[in-house]
Write an enzyme that holds these catalytic residues in place. Sequence first.
Site, PDB file in Angstrom:
ATOM      1  N   HIS A   1      32.967 -18.886  10.271  1.00  0.00           N
ATOM      2  CA  HIS A   1      33.692 -18.622  11.518  1.00  0.00           C
ATOM      3  C   HIS A   1      33.302 -19.574  12.650  1.00  0.00           C
ATOM      4  O   HIS A   1      33.935 -19.559  13.702  1.00  0.00           O
ATOM      5  CB  HIS A   1      33.556 -17.159  11.922  1.00  0.00           C
TER       6      HIS A   1
ATOM      7  N   TYR B   1      42.037 -13.402  20.015  1.00  0.00           N
ATOM      8  CA  TYR B   1      41.482 -12.851  18.777  1.00  0.00           C
ATOM      9  C   TYR B   1      39.967 -13.032  18.806  1.00  0.00           C
ATOM     10  O   TYR B   1      39.468 -14.135  19.000  1.00  0.00           O
ATOM     11  CB  TYR B   1      42.093 -13.593  17.595  1.00  0.00           C
TER      12      TYR B   1
ATOM     13  N   TRP C   1      41.774 -18.342   2.695  1.00  0.00           N
ATOM     14  CA  TRP C   1      40.758 -17.901   3.674  1.00  0.00           C
ATOM     15  C   TRP C   1      40.440 -16.419   3.474  1.00  0.00           C
ATOM     16  O   TRP C   1      39.286 -16.022   3.460  1.00  0.00           O
ATOM     17  CB  TRP C   1      41.272 -18.165   5.092  1.00  0.00           C
ATOM     18  N   TRP C   2      41.473 -15.603   3.330  1.00  0.00           N
ATOM     19  CA  TRP C   2      41.269 -14.173   3.126  1.00  0.00           C
ATOM     20  C   TRP C   2      40.480 -13.889   1.851  1.00  0.00           C
ATOM     21  O   TRP C   2      39.607 -13.019   1.844  1.00  0.00           O
ATOM     22  CB  TRP C   2      42.608 -13.443   3.065  1.00  0.00           C
TER      23      TRP C   2
ATOM     24  N   TYR D   1      29.239 -15.664   6.494  1.00  0.00           N
ATOM     25  CA  TYR D   1      30.374 -15.222   7.300  1.00  0.00           C
ATOM     26  C   TYR D   1      30.340 -15.876   8.684  1.00  0.00           C
ATOM     27  O   TYR D   1      31.352 -16.389   9.165  1.00  0.00           O
ATOM     28  CB  TYR D   1      30.373 -13.696   7.429  1.00  0.00           C
TER      29      TYR D   1
END
Length: 135
Positions: A42, A61, A99-100, A38
């Site tokens: 990112h 964000y 991506w999700w 993860y």
Amino acid sequence: MSQQLWTYPSSGPKSGSSYPGRRFAQIVKLKPEFVAEYKACHTAVWPEVLQQIKDCNIQDYSISHDPDTGILFASFKYVGKDYDGDMKKMRANPKVREWWRMTDGYQESLVPGATSSEAGEPGWWKPMEEVFYHL
């Protein structure tokens, strides 16, 4: 990212009024076996995803991780005038959906009945209530 959490209406500002945007905060749980993956994805978010975020009027964000609980805390500011419409644009982007699918696999939703980020409602990330803000 479909939850409306703060006081500004989804239609945005009334004409002639000052509109600072709406702040959102959400949580989801990161599966402990996927922390490294993860964080790695990112550090190199796909350009198409970053552009869609910008095109959908999302600013500031950030995602933070609590390694003790596995909680991911996301916050962002929406500065557009049609949140629901912008979120439809977000969901329509194939790279965002890809991506999700990838990142959802690393996560465990805290929202009863949530199945994925793509599915819509209920949202995958649990909305948080703002209890204090000072500018």
